[in-house]
Write an enzyme that holds these catalytic residues in place. Sequence first.
Site, mmCIF file in Angstrom:
data_model
loop_
_atom_site.group_PDB
_atom_site.id
_atom_site.type_symbol
_atom_site.label_atom_id
_atom_site.label_comp_id
_atom_site.label_asym_id
_atom_site.label_seq_id
_atom_site.Cartn_x
_atom_site.Cartn_y
_atom_site.Cartn_z
ATOM 1 N N HIS A 120 29.275 37.843 59.875
ATOM 2 C CA HIS A 120 28.001 38.527 59.677
ATOM 3 C C HIS A 120 28.153 40.046 59.820
ATOM 4 O O HIS A 120 29.126 40.548 60.385
ATOM 5 C CB HIS A 120 26.951 38.009 60.651
ATOM 6 N N GLU A 146 28.130 31.093 67.807
ATOM 7 C CA GLU A 146 29.204 31.845 68.453
ATOM 8 C C GLU A 146 29.529 31.244 69.817
ATOM 9 O O GLU A 146 28.759 30.454 70.373
ATOM 10 C CB GLU A 146 28.774 33.321 68.593
#
Length: 202
Positions: free
Chosen positions: A8, A78
């Site tokens: 990202h 994550e």
Amino acid sequence: MNVILLRHGETEWSRAGRHTGRTDVPLTARGEEQARALARVVGDRAFALVLVSPAQRARRTAELAGVGRYEVDPDLWEWDYGGYEGVTTPEIRESRPGWYLWRDGVVPGDDAHPGESVDRVGERADKVVARIGAAAPAQDGNRDGDGDVLIVAHGHFLRVLAARWLGLPAADGRFFRLDTGTFSTLGHEHGEPVLLTWNAPV
């Protein structure tokens, strides 16, 4: 079949070096520019499978990169940094000199951030690798590039995913630095898993 990985775009926390696991922070303006640039990687390719982390920074990156339809996969979150969520490495080293995430791990946090070991992250990565393998037959007989897999997720998780793709221990993800707004490619050579591209800017 190749596996395209997109990390990202930039967030305020990534820019500051703050460990960003489950905290759902948005992209910065620069992060949105990085995400739009990734459209050159996505193009108009027909992917057999598109998986995106539930985090808004990953979903926004996918959308700005021109990804149409995708599946949100919670295994792509994550690393849960536990008590180190939002804390920088220099700050952690004030109380733990020489601390290194890949070797020393994290401490438990609150209920929303219990923390996880690198091996636990590896277990989630293994599930994603299995999903990729299950999607592989979909590419038989398609045009070149059709049937590839696209994954949009996070720095540490994608490093672990690359290690597990190669059959390495999850902690060997430490060898694969990965910057925001970059793309990487996993693939095969003579039937064996390899890295084709890593940490490439657009």
